[in-house]
Design an enzyme around this catalytic site. Structure first.
Site, short mmCIF file in Angstrom:
data_model
loop_
_atom_site.label_atom_id
_atom_site.label_comp_id
_atom_site.label_asym_id
_atom_site.label_seq_id
_atom_site.Cartn_x
_atom_site.Cartn_y
_atom_site.Cartn_z
N GLY A 155 5.81 3.63 10.59
CA GLY A 155 5.01 4.85 10.65
C GLY A 155 4.66 5.20 12.08
N SER A 156 3.50 5.82 12.24
CA SER A 156 3.13 6.34 13.55
C SER A 156 2.67 5.22 14.48
CB SER A 156 1.99 7.34 13.40
OG SER A 156 0.81 6.66 13.02
N GLU A 216 7.16 -0.72 12.98
CA GLU A 216 8.19 0.10 13.60
C GLU A 216 7.52 1.44 13.83
OE1 GLU A 216 11.69 1.80 11.52
OE2 GLU A 216 10.88 3.02 13.14
N LYS A 237 0.87 -1.16 0.00
CA LYS A 237 0.00 0.00 0.00
C LYS A 237 0.91 1.22 0.00
CE LYS A 237 -3.18 2.79 2.63
NZ LYS A 237 -2.18 3.87 2.56
N CYS A 290 13.49 7.93 12.35
CA CYS A 290 13.05 7.14 13.52
C CYS A 290 14.14 7.11 14.58
CB CYS A 290 12.72 5.70 13.14
SG CYS A 290 12.79 5.30 11.41
N GLU A 321 7.01 10.81 21.40
CA GLU A 321 7.83 11.17 20.25
C GLU A 321 7.26 12.42 19.57
OE1 GLU A 321 9.74 8.95 16.35
OE2 GLU A 321 7.64 8.60 16.78
N GLY A 348 0.30 2.08 13.50
CA GLY A 348 0.77 0.72 13.75
C GLY A 348 -0.19 -0.04 14.65
#
Lengths: 523, 523
Positions: A241-242, A265, A184, A302, A391, A246
């Site tokens: 991603g976020s 992740e 995607k 990241c 974060e 996730g």
């Protein structure tokens, strides 16, 4: 090559029929042509059906065929030339050399996985020969190899439009394992995704593989993303991603009749420890290295150093003062998307309410500019305020001032799981570092001495992973050759006639693997 | 040794204060002394606090210390002598030779893991040396090893009171990995659990390890089990038991602020394929082998052959007729617990409503007797009725009669994930077997030719695992040396001074490991 705005379902360019996704050049806030109509559940089902149909054939292709396929993808990506670079720069606002370097990394990564496939260690072949005379019961002949888990859904990340996207690490490692991949595309770089996707599809064709080995879909997370993760033919998911994104995928994957693993992740603030001797010896140099790492790529990594931990004192004051002196010289940088820029601004606003701003980068004209920020707080505040370890994706960092080593340890134990932890230390700091090490090993996937966490090498020893919420599965890495292991499962063959065994397990060892043979590793 | 009825929280015998658990001798339905008062959340917290306190020390014990510890456990279990055998027989109704054999398996398993620990391959050491001259950027020195994930909760299983219980495969592999273990004893064999638990605790003491390396709790799944899985200090779970029990633990583990992996081995009906040539050549011998495997241990094995799949015809009729002729000579056997016996009876009742009973074992006097049952159904019925692939734990099996190979394939594709799949075949069957193999590889963890699935060897090549719902994690095995990998995670060390590196990663390779060194496996 003219961009078509279409998905790739196997070898077929297919237009979606849902809301259009259109890239924005974040440096100008202008829309980039063409628009990509989103797919729907039907498109997902088509791609998954093709992937499923390809699976049994693709997973049993020879090591050589699969390695050559990965190398062919790399060659086709390189053949895109400047068109790919131009489009990726326009879609991300990232500097041209950065995108060029990322292309090198992406193609190098594909070639590294080709080498890994050929070496065959990932098969983890184990042979225990029969012992027909054993008492009280004979032992049968038992042989183990690893096979691919099944078709894998990959979600492209925004911050590495090449290396963590359509043909990035997740795709490369899944294809290496023998899994068809349905990607995607990330909505922020659809054109880059189409170019790379077509390169992959061309490689599928050039290598004579079943078309279902690769598909590329566009669409919303809620419709296409969830349909993909819940399709019964998808057997694993790779995501970068976020945290919220996730967790939504994990929840959907767990709620399936057959739950599947999601390798997400998600978030990490990457603590950097400044030990006293190192700090006393070179506070200013450390500040320089820190600011460079913090502001690289507008902090959109990241592994960005979002947390600095040190014991109070004049040396730490020098570090803060030096970093604060450098930051105003750092010009704001264009962030990847308007959404990321506004999330960064609101993250900064929240942090400002909880910690002291000691410095910030200079403002620049133009939209979506991320200005670096440095905050300071006391350990006691950090320990009692969860906002301080959320974060903030971008060039923001927080210095946590500790009263003593004991407080450094308490702060460390309080941390959530991380991708990295960094120690700046001199010889005199070894005892303190050694004492802290067990905590850091429990908290992070990669520990660094006297370096900076940004920059993730693609090699055998890399771990880009870590305890939750850095990732959803601390037993894995998403970068480096060990990433292939995420998409494999062991199968044991008992008393099989040689003719029915896969090559990897046949008595004559035609693949020349170093097997674990009756308990001994072959030389 | 007098049984105390107490839990072991580290080295401390501690009485619970919840509802008493008391073993029932299933052969007589009489209660066995003593009663074991269940623990509560406070006891769980104490055990987990000790496990946590022990973790950093235990995980860094030398390979030799840890291997010796596992061997010491085995020696202490053997030293229990007949007391252990007598108690296990009384608590399970299993025949004495079976329990003796299981003790041998359990101690052999501990010693096998000791060898695995010493060999050190599980560390999966990878070293990529620095390349300071590399362009455009230097490469740092990167080294990877595996470390233990953290304290592990183990749930004892009812059907292997030694080999899958207090010091069984989950405990052995977790301890081998460097994880402290907190066991929740199975309520069906609390005395056996206490004896083995004390043997482990004595080994902890004899080896001078921190007491928190091992604790043994009693109590309800709802209170003690859930408290254990949701304790933040527990980092992984091993479970063998029912599907509903496993799913409840998985749900609790996923709902934690920090989700953790649950390795649940849950349910499997272990299809056995009878191919035409084999069936024509030896239908009667196959029936004999089948009935022996089906009725062994009252059918209370996760790998019991609960499903037989074959193409219709005279040879299959001969098989069914021979098996039906043998079954009445099989006396009913005492099942493990009154609960299992009544679940078996109700499973049989349900199956009887959906398939034809063609034979059953003879009845015997006494409580909790499980009578073998053989059912037959048509593939079309099997494909449309999910009741027919529900596991009935005990000596029940269903023959699925298929019209042709195509229907065999459809039935196979319709199956849920399995621990095993078995092929009975002759040379003439090779093409059909080869065609079916890809389906079976996708469905099961272990494939057997011309054998029976009961009997799971402890060795390097074993896979006792498989796709959901056979287990919750098809990437793992719960039997064999690869089981250690469930409790490990990789950590990468970047640019560490040698003095700060763990032994496994030091430049001089003091553990003499075969490392993956700059992409090459050391000889």
């Amino acid at each position: 090559m003219t961009l078509t705005g279409k998905m790739l379902i196997g070898q077929h360019a297919t237009a979606g029929n849902r809301e259009a996704i259109q890239a924005i050049n974040p440096a100008t806030d202008s829309a980039l042509q063409p628009a990509y109509l989103g797919g729907n559940g039907e498109h997902v089902a088509q791609a998954c059906a093709l992937a499923w149909a390809a699976f049994d054939v693709y997973r049993e292709t020879s090591l050589e065929v699969r390695a050559t396929f990965l190398e062919t993808i790399a060659a086709h990506i390189e053949a895109l030339g400047d068109e790919l670079i131009d489009r990726a720069v326009a879609e991300t606002g990232l500097p041209r050399p950065r995108i060029q370097g990322e292309r090198g990394r992406t193609c190098g990564q594909l070639r590294t996985f080709a080498r890994t496939v050929r070496a065959g260690e990932w098969l983890d072949v184990r042979v225990d020969h029969a012992q027909p005379q054993r008492q009280p019961l004979p032992r049968p002949d038992l042989r183990q190899r690893h096979i691919a888990v099944g078709p894998v859904a990959v979600f492209g990340a925004s911050n590495f439009p090449l290396a963590f996207s359509v043909a990035g690490g997740d795709t490369a490692s899944a294809l290496a394992a023998g899994c068809p991949v349905v990607v995607k595309a990330h909505g922020a770089h659809p054109g880059t995704s189409e170019l790379v996707g077509r390169a992959v599809a061309q490689a599928v064709k050039a290598c004579g593989l079943p078309e279902g080995v690769f598909s590329l879909l566009y669409g919303s997370g809620r419709e296409v993303g969830i349909a993909l993760v819940t399709d019964p033919r998808i057997k694993a998911v790779g995501f970068t991603g976020s945290r919220s994104g996730g967790l939504a995928l994990i929840q959907a994957a767990q709620a399936r009749p057959e739950p599947i693993p999601v390798y997400a992740e998600m978030s990490s603030i990457n603590p950097v420890y400044l030990f006293p001797a190192a700090l006393a010896a070179r506070a200013e140099a450390l500040a320089q290295g820190f600011v460079a790492s913090l502001t690289q790529g507008a902090g959109q990594f990241c592994t960005n150093p979002g947390l600095v931990i040190a014991v109070q004192g004049p040396a730490l004051d020098r570090f803060i003062s030096a970093a604060s002196g450098l930051l105003p010289n750092c010009a704001a940088q264009t962030m990847l998307t308007p959404g990321i820029a506004s999330a960064y601004t609101s993250g900064i606003d929240t942090l400002t309410g909880h910690a002291e701003v000691v410095a910030q980068g200079s403002a620049t004209e133009g939209p979506n500019q991320g200005q670096a920020h440095l905050f300071v707080t006391q350990a006691t505040a950090f320990l009692s305020n969860e906002h301080l370890q959320a974060e903030v994706f971008g060039a923001a960092s927080l210095v946590v001032v500790c009263a003593n080593n004991e407080e450094v340890r308490r702060v460390s134990e309080h941390l959530e799981g991380q991708l990295t932890a960094t120690l700046h230390m001199d010889d005199d700091d070894v005892p303190s570092a050694r004492a802290l090490l067990p905590v850091l090993e429990r908290k992070a996937g990669r520990l660094l001495v006297n370096g900076w966490p940004t920059g993730v090498e693609v090699c055998d020893a890399m771990v880009h992973g870590g305890p939750f919420p850095a990732t959803s599965d601390s037993r894995s890495t998403s970068v480096g050759t060990a990433a292939i292991q995420r998409f494999l499962r062991p199968v044991c063959y008992q008393d099989f006639p040689d003719a029915l065994l896969p090559d990897a397990l046949q008595q004559g060892n035609p693949l020349r693997l170093r097997r674990l043979l009756d308990g001994q590793r072959e030389a």
